[in-house]
Design a protein around this motif. Structure first.
Motif, PDB file in Angstrom:
ATOM      1  N   THR A  44     -84.601  84.836 -63.167  1.00  0.00           N
ATOM      2  CA  THR A  44     -85.516  84.022 -63.970  1.00  0.00           C
ATOM      3  C   THR A  44     -86.885  84.664 -64.122  1.00  0.00           C
ATOM      4  O   THR A  44     -87.654  84.275 -64.996  1.00  0.00           O
ATOM      5  N   GLY A  45     -87.247  85.631 -63.286  1.00  0.00           N
ATOM      6  CA  GLY A  45     -88.545  86.293 -63.377  1.00  0.00           C
ATOM      7  C   GLY A  45     -88.398  87.729 -63.822  1.00  0.00           C
ATOM      8  O   GLY A  45     -87.318  88.194 -64.197  1.00  0.00           O
ATOM      9  N   PHE A  46     -89.526  88.474 -63.789  1.00  0.00           N
ATOM     10  CA  PHE A  46     -89.497  89.886 -64.156  1.00  0.00           C
ATOM     11  C   PHE A  46     -90.543  90.624 -63.339  1.00  0.00           C
ATOM     12  O   PHE A  46     -91.678  90.179 -63.240  1.00  0.00           O
ATOM     13  N   PRO A  47     -90.172  91.758 -62.713  1.00  0.00           N
ATOM     14  CA  PRO A  47     -88.831  92.364 -62.702  1.00  0.00           C
ATOM     15  C   PRO A  47     -87.835  91.521 -61.914  1.00  0.00           C
ATOM     16  O   PRO A  47     -88.207  90.680 -61.110  1.00  0.00           O
ATOM     17  N   PHE A  48     -86.558  91.777 -62.169  1.00  0.00           N
ATOM     18  CA  PHE A  48     -85.519  91.092 -61.420  1.00  0.00           C
ATOM     19  C   PHE A  48     -85.580  91.543 -59.959  1.00  0.00           C
ATOM     20  O   PHE A  48     -85.690  92.739 -59.683  1.00  0.00           O
ATOM     21  N   THR A  49     -85.484  90.602 -59.055  1.00  0.00           N
ATOM     22  CA  THR A  49     -85.608  90.964 -57.644  1.00  0.00           C
ATOM     23  C   THR A  49     -84.838  89.967 -56.785  1.00  0.00           C
ATOM     24  O   THR A  49     -84.178  89.053 -57.295  1.00  0.00           O
ATOM     25  N   PHE A  50     -84.931  90.148 -55.492  1.00  0.00           N
ATOM     26  CA  PHE A  50     -84.271  89.267 -54.541  1.00  0.00           C
ATOM     27  C   PHE A  50     -85.306  88.332 -53.921  1.00  0.00           C
ATOM     28  O   PHE A  50     -86.474  88.693 -53.764  1.00  0.00           O
ATOM     29  N   GLY A  51     -84.840  87.160 -53.575  1.00  0.00           N
ATOM     30  CA  GLY A  51     -85.734  86.207 -52.955  1.00  0.00           C
ATOM     31  C   GLY A  51     -84.991  85.315 -51.984  1.00  0.00           C
ATOM     32  O   GLY A  51     -83.759  85.315 -51.926  1.00  0.00           O
ATOM     33  N   ASN A  52     -85.757  84.572 -51.200  1.00  0.00           N
ATOM     34  CA  ASN A  52     -85.187  83.581 -50.289  1.00  0.00           C
ATOM     35  C   ASN A  52     -85.286  82.208 -50.928  1.00  0.00           C
ATOM     36  O   ASN A  52     -86.391  81.746 -51.245  1.00  0.00           O
ATOM     37  N   LEU A  53     -84.153  81.580 -51.153  1.00  0.00           N
ATOM     38  CA  LEU A  53     -84.118  80.193 -51.602  1.00  0.00           C
ATOM     39  C   LEU A  53     -84.222  79.320 -50.357  1.00  0.00           C
ATOM     40  O   LEU A  53     -83.366  79.402 -49.471  1.00  0.00           O
ATOM     41  N   ASP A  54     -85.288  78.535 -50.258  1.00  0.00           N
ATOM     42  CA  ASP A  54     -85.616  77.880 -48.988  1.00  0.00           C
ATOM     43  C   ASP A  54     -84.464  77.062 -48.417  1.00  0.00           C
ATOM     44  O   ASP A  54     -84.278  76.997 -47.203  1.00  0.00           O
ATOM     45  N   ARG A  55     -83.647  76.496 -49.307  1.00  0.00           N
ATOM     46  CA  ARG A  55     -82.544  75.673 -48.808  1.00  0.00           C
ATOM     47  C   ARG A  55     -81.519  75.466 -49.921  1.00  0.00           C
ATOM     48  O   ARG A  55     -81.872  75.412 -51.097  1.00  0.00           O
ATOM     49  N   TYR A  56     -80.279  75.402 -49.554  1.00  0.00           N
ATOM     50  CA  TYR A  56     -79.230  74.905 -50.453  1.00  0.00           C
ATOM     51  C   TYR A  56     -78.019  74.519 -49.624  1.00  0.00           C
ATOM     52  O   TYR A  56     -77.838  74.983 -48.499  1.00  0.00           O
ATOM     53  N   ASN A  57     -77.238  73.631 -50.175  1.00  0.00           N
ATOM     54  CA  ASN A  57     -76.019  73.158 -49.529  1.00  0.00           C
ATOM     55  C   ASN A  57     -74.825  73.490 -50.405  1.00  0.00           C
ATOM     56  O   ASN A  57     -74.904  73.450 -51.636  1.00  0.00           O
ATOM     57  N   SER A  58     -73.740  73.805 -49.758  1.00  0.00           N
ATOM     58  CA  SER A  58     -72.464  73.990 -50.453  1.00  0.00           C
ATOM     59  C   SER A  58     -71.440  73.127 -49.735  1.00  0.00           C
ATOM     60  O   SER A  58     -71.153  73.350 -48.555  1.00  0.00           O
ATOM     61  N   GLU A  59     -70.920  72.137 -50.433  1.00  0.00           N
ATOM     62  CA  GLU A  59     -69.940  71.255 -49.809  1.00  0.00           C
ATOM     63  C   GLU A  59     -68.793  71.011 -50.770  1.00  0.00           C
ATOM     64  O   GLU A  59     -68.921  71.167 -51.988  1.00  0.00           O
ATOM     65  N   GLY A  60     -67.658  70.625 -50.202  1.00  0.00           N
ATOM     66  CA  GLY A  60     -66.511  70.391 -51.051  1.00  0.00           C
ATOM     67  C   GLY A  60     -65.256  70.093 -50.273  1.00  0.00           C
ATOM     68  O   GLY A  60     -65.282  69.839 -49.058  1.00  0.00           O
ATOM     69  N   VAL A  61     -64.147  70.142 -50.998  1.00  0.00           N
ATOM     70  CA  VAL A  61     -62.840  69.805 -50.445  1.00  0.00           C
ATOM     71  C   VAL A  61     -61.834  70.844 -50.903  1.00  0.00           C
ATOM     72  O   VAL A  61     -61.848  71.260 -52.071  1.00  0.00           O
ATOM     73  N   ASN A  62     -60.961  71.282 -49.986  1.00  0.00           N
ATOM     74  CA  ASN A  62     -59.814  72.134 -50.313  1.00  0.00           C
ATOM     75  C   ASN A  62     -58.540  71.359 -50.024  1.00  0.00           C
ATOM     76  O   ASN A  62     -58.353  70.861 -48.913  1.00  0.00           O
ATOM     77  N   LEU A  63     -57.676  71.240 -51.013  1.00  0.00           N
ATOM     78  CA  LEU A  63     -56.401  70.541 -50.875  1.00  0.00           C
ATOM     79  C   LEU A  63     -55.266  71.486 -51.247  1.00  0.00           C
ATOM     80  O   LEU A  63     -55.399  72.292 -52.176  1.00  0.00           O
ATOM     81  N   SER A  64     -54.148  71.390 -50.547  1.00  0.00           N
ATOM     82  CA  SER A  64     -52.983  72.192 -50.923  1.00  0.00           C
ATOM     83  C   SER A  64     -51.711  71.455 -50.525  1.00  0.00           C
ATOM     84  O   SER A  64     -51.706  70.660 -49.577  1.00  0.00           O
ATOM     85  N   ALA A  65     -50.641  71.728 -51.260  1.00  0.00           N
ATOM     86  CA  ALA A  65     -49.345  71.117 -50.973  1.00  0.00           C
ATOM     87  C   ALA A  65     -48.241  72.003 -51.511  1.00  0.00           C
ATOM     88  O   ALA A  65     -48.409  72.690 -52.527  1.00  0.00           O
ATOM     89  N   ALA A  66     -47.108  72.019 -50.824  1.00  0.00           N
ATOM     90  CA  ALA A  66     -45.910  72.742 -51.269  1.00  0.00           C
ATOM     91  C   ALA A  66     -44.700  71.941 -50.827  1.00  0.00           C
ATOM     92  O   ALA A  66     -44.694  71.354 -49.734  1.00  0.00           O
ATOM     93  N   VAL A  67     -43.675  71.905 -51.677  1.00  0.00           N
ATOM     94  CA  VAL A  67     -42.468  71.122 -51.399  1.00  0.00           C
ATOM     95  C   VAL A  67     -41.251  71.961 -51.749  1.00  0.00           C
ATOM     96  O   VAL A  67     -41.186  72.557 -52.830  1.00  0.00           O
ATOM     97  N   SER A  68     -40.283  72.020 -50.836  1.00  0.00           N
ATOM     98  CA  SER A  68     -39.019  72.700 -51.097  1.00  0.00           C
ATOM     99  C   SER A  68     -38.043  71.687 -51.688  1.00  0.00           C
ATOM    100  O   SER A  68     -37.678  70.704 -51.038  1.00  0.00           O
ATOM    101  N   LEU A  69     -37.629  71.919 -52.927  1.00  0.00           N
ATOM    102  CA  LEU A  69     -36.749  71.009 -53.649  1.00  0.00           C
ATOM    103  C   LEU A  69     -35.338  71.592 -53.719  1.00  0.00           C
ATOM    104  O   LEU A  69     -35.127  72.781 -53.481  1.00  0.00           O
ATOM    105  N   PRO A  70     -34.354  70.751 -54.070  1.00  0.00           N
ATOM    106  CA  PRO A  70     -32.993  71.270 -54.250  1.00  0.00           C
ATOM    107  C   PRO A  70     -32.940  72.352 -55.333  1.00  0.00           C
ATOM    108  O   PRO A  70     -33.837  72.471 -56.164  1.00  0.00           O
ATOM    109  N   ALA A  71     -31.898  73.138 -55.278  1.00  0.00           N
ATOM    110  CA  ALA A  71     -31.613  74.204 -56.245  1.00  0.00           C
ATOM    111  C   ALA A  71     -32.592  75.361 -56.127  1.00  0.00           C
ATOM    112  O   ALA A  71     -32.682  76.199 -57.031  1.00  0.00           O
ATOM    113  N   GLY A  72     -33.342  75.440 -55.026  1.00  0.00           N
ATOM    114  CA  GLY A  72     -34.183  76.606 -54.777  1.00  0.00           C
ATOM    115  C   GLY A  72     -35.577  76.554 -55.356  1.00  0.00           C
ATOM    116  O   GLY A  72     -36.296  77.553 -55.311  1.00  0.00           O
TER     117      GLY A  72
END
Length: 753
Positions: A573-601
């Motif tokens: 967002t600025g110039f020149p492009f550079t690295f900075g410290n973002l004082d705080r952020y959160n990353s939250e979420g959910v991971n779901l998975s499922a597998a089912v063995s059915l007839p006929a393979g």
């Protein structure tokens, strides 16, 4: 002569009668074993069954016939352990089978698909082998059959499809950068057989396209802060690529040949041998690929540059004495890139071809001392080097500019002790160690400190307590950096077995990551500069989940919450492009998975991730989206397998939702889907040989060029701003190869016992 002939005849008859009289009891002391191998819906021909007498290393091996039966005759009476295996299925075992004299014992072993097995083990989460169900940290495993299902040539091919498992791969600009649960590539540690993989760029990103999968047998992905065991790079998790290393005596060889669209040719060969005191595995690979969307007149469209890859690796182990084992791992990788066109505002000299030569070396000897049956000490040294050479050839003028070399070194010395102590009828693994690591970088585009280096001293300890149905794990790591001081990183995890098939799990860990050298010292004015005032980023990571695994159904659900302080970001967002410290952020979420063995393979499977990355409201400031990754993503797969016909086929899709604008990038990326399909046929031949062919199509519906879109500030947008307009001049888009076709042949030899 007649008298001599009569005497000889009598002597022969006497010996024959003596043999029969003495041999009958010996024959009576033997039995036979018939083992039928099945899946949930029928028998499995050509499965491998091994029978080992208890207290012995003598192995009997047989293949199942058309009726799924392996026969073992003339077994001495006693107790035996049985193991059955077949590609795509988890190995099954029956221990303590009693074979009685004169008996013909018949048994059945039912194999489960590897994805649905309760016996799958992992090594990475706790630095030791254990059941996946017993691991507190959410962990994904991609075995040899699942890798083959994708036809993946590189780590980028494979992991790009796993975006419903908390894994995201940014496939833009000829790159492939992984994130885990909203933590960027800079906070994800990549390992090859447990050794650090070098070659991250100034942003801390490592290009997964560089990692070819020759010889790789499985990939383990640990999601959540793993800093307590693996150090600062593992802020968000660990990806460990594990190569083939068989346990059985004898020889094996696998030769793969494949060809596809865009002149994509590949040859891989892996040979293994094991004897009574040790063994080795050697792998060689070569690949060439013409790439796509490479246009000098439109150089920002960099789908994948034309490349050649060479790689070779070896693992070996030798038992010097009953108490000393030596091991060696060595790896060499080379990638040549030409052409790779660049232009735009940040390249002031016009369009040029960036010709690159990338090389990685790793060598890692190790000694393990067996102090007792429950105690070991391991001494390990790792040496790694990354070399990048670049020459820029300008299209219009023909001028040639040789860039300063880029060299990166990593040296590690590790002393690790393990003790498994008993109490309450259970084993309680204790492990800890000291590590010394030296990092060094030489790169011409760095500023005043053109050759930075740092020393890192580490102490770590982890204790696991097996309390029956409840398992508790606690650990701590102390890192002392020569340039950023010291930090403690604790972790705690727990699992609870509701029943043998149902598990609850929870974990907490803290992470600490100092800036990379490029983030501190990059100096390519007027557009890109580093920030020597950066401070380390820190994290608190929480997860809790549930899993169920049986022969026919597998379900898992995990919630995660990552709280990041002083997160290191690349600010556009600025110039020149550079690295900075973002004082705080959160990353939250959910991971779901499922597998089912059915007839006929048929086996449908599904994985879904919801991820929210925000800078939380504080001190009157509103909540802000960080962006960078889609809120919703999924992976779906329909597998069909008929082992009786040697057929396996699948249809797969990666589904990505929209990536919202963020505080460091105000554009957004629209959602997209990519579909794939593959069919495979295996022919089993006598003598332990197999012949396997596959055909596959990638990007079935020909999805292309997913541009980021412009957003316009509400109320004060400039007249030229058009909401949702594609940003076609930007480099880091999602460039997906147009519809592509591939075929391959695998020749296998298994002469193990």
């Amino acid at each position: 002569m007649s008298h001599e002939r009569t005497h000889a005849t009598r002597r022969a008859l006497t010996l024959l009668l003596a043999f029969l009289a003495g041999g009958t009891p010996a024959l009576a002391a033997q039995g036979s074993l018939l083992v039928k191998v099945m899946d949930n819906y029928g028998v499995i021909p050509d499965a491998t069954v091994r029978v080992v007498a208890e207290g012995s290393d003598v192995t009997h091996r047989a293949q199942t016939d058309g009726a799924g039966v392996a026969r073992f005759d003339a077994l001495s009476e006693g107790r035996y352990d049985l193991r059955a295996s077949f590609t795509g299925f988890a190995e099954a075992e029956i221990r303590g089978v009693v074979v009685a004299a004169g008996e013909v014992l018949q048994l059945e072993i039912v194999l489960s698909l590897a994805a649905l097995s309760t016996s799958v083990t992992v090594r990475t989460p706790n630095r030791r082998e254990q059941l996946l169900l017993d691991v507190a940290e959410p962990t994904s495993v991609f075995d040899e059959a699942e890798v083959a299902d994708t036809g993946a040539r590189s780590a980028k091919d494979l992991l790009s499809e796993q975006n419903g498992s908390g894994i995201q791969v940014n496939a833009g600009g000829g790159q492939g950068h992984i994130s885990i649960n909203g933590i960027s590539n800079a906070g994800v540690l990549l390992l090859l057989n447990g050794r650090r993989y070098l070659g991250k760029d100034a942003n801390g990103n490592l290009n997964l396209e560089d990692i070819q999968l020759a010889g790789v047998e499985r990939i383990e992905v640990v999601k959540g802060a793993a800093s307590a065991l693996y150090g600062s790079d593992a802020l968000g998790g660990v990806v460990n690529f594990i190569t083939h290393n068989p346990d059985e005596r004898g020889a094996e060889n696998t030769l793969l040949l494949s060809a596809g669209s865009y002149e994509d040719f590949r040859v891989n060969d892996t040979f293994s041998w094991r004897g009574s005191r040790g063994g080795f595995t050697a792998t060689g690979g070569w690949r060439t690929y013409d790439g796509f969307d490479l246009q000098p007149e439109d150089p920002q469209k960099v789908g994948q540059p034309k490349s050649k890859w060479w790689n070779g690796s070896a693992t070996a182990d030798l038992q010097f004495s009953p108490r000393i084992v030596g091991r060696l791992f060595a790896d060499y990788e080379n990638r040549e890139i030409d052409p790779y066109f660049f232009a735009g505002a940040t390249q002031m000299g016009g369009v040029y071809n960036s010709i690159r030569d990338l090389t990685r070396h790793t060598i890692a000897p190790e000694l393990e001392f067996l102090l007792a049956s429950n105690a070991t000490v391991r001494l390990q040294y790792n040496y790694g080097k990354y070399l990048r050479d670049e020459t820029q050839v300008f299209v219009d003028s023909g001028d040639v500019s040789v860039q300063p070399p880029w060299r990166e070194w990593n040296q590690e010395l590790k002393l690790i002790g393990r003790l498994s102590w008993k109490a309450g009828g259970h084993e309680h693994p204790l492990q800890g160690g000291y590590e010394f690591r030296k990092e060094k970088l030489e790169r011409g585009s760095l500023g005043a400190d053109a050759k930075p280096e740092r020393d890192i001293n580490v102490l770590w300890l982890q204790q696991e307590l097996d309390l029956g149905r409840f398992t508790l794990t606690g650990g701590v790591r102390y890192d002392d950096y020569s340039d950023f001081g010291s930090e403690w990183s604790p972790k705690v995890g727990a699992t609870f077995a509701i029943t043998p098939d149902h598990r609850l799990r929870a974990s907490f860990g803290q992470g600490f990551r100092p800036p990379y050298f490029g983030q501190l010292y990059l100096f390519t004015p007027p557009f890109f500069v580093g920030n020597p005032d950066l401070v380390p980023e820190k994290s608190d990571s929480y997860s809790g989940g549930y899993s169920y695994a049986s022969r026919k159904v597998q379900v898992s659900a995990d919630y995660y919450y990552n709280k990041i302080k002083d997160g290191i970001v690349f600010d556009l967002t600025g110039f020149p492009f550079t690295f900075g410290n973002l004082d705080r952020y959160n990353s939250e979420g959910v991971n779901l998975s499922a597998a089912v063995s059915l007839p006929a393979g048929f086996t449908p499977s599904f994985a879904y991730t919801y991820n929210k990355r925000v800078r939380p409201a504080e001190g009157g400031e509103p909540e802000e989206d960080i962006g960078g990754y889609p809120r919703s993503s999924a992976f779906v797969k329909l597998l069909w397998q008929n082992p009786r016909l040697g057929l396996r086929a699948n249809v797969r899709a990666q589904i990505n939702g929209e990536v919202p604008p963020g505080v460091v990038d105000t554009s957004y990326q629209p959602g997209y889907q990519v579909w794939y399909a593959q069919v495979r046929k295996t022919f089993a031949m006598s003598g332990g040989y197999t012949f396997d062919i596959f055909a596959q199509v990638d990007n079935i519906f020909d999805k292309r060029d997913i541009y980021r879109r412009q957003t316009c500030p509400a109320g004060n947008a400039p007249p030229e701003c058009v909401e949702g307009q594609p940003l076609t001049e930007e480099l880091l888009q999602v460039w997906i190869a147009p519809r592509a076709f591939r075929v391959g042949i695998t020749f296998g030899m298994d002469r193990t016992r």
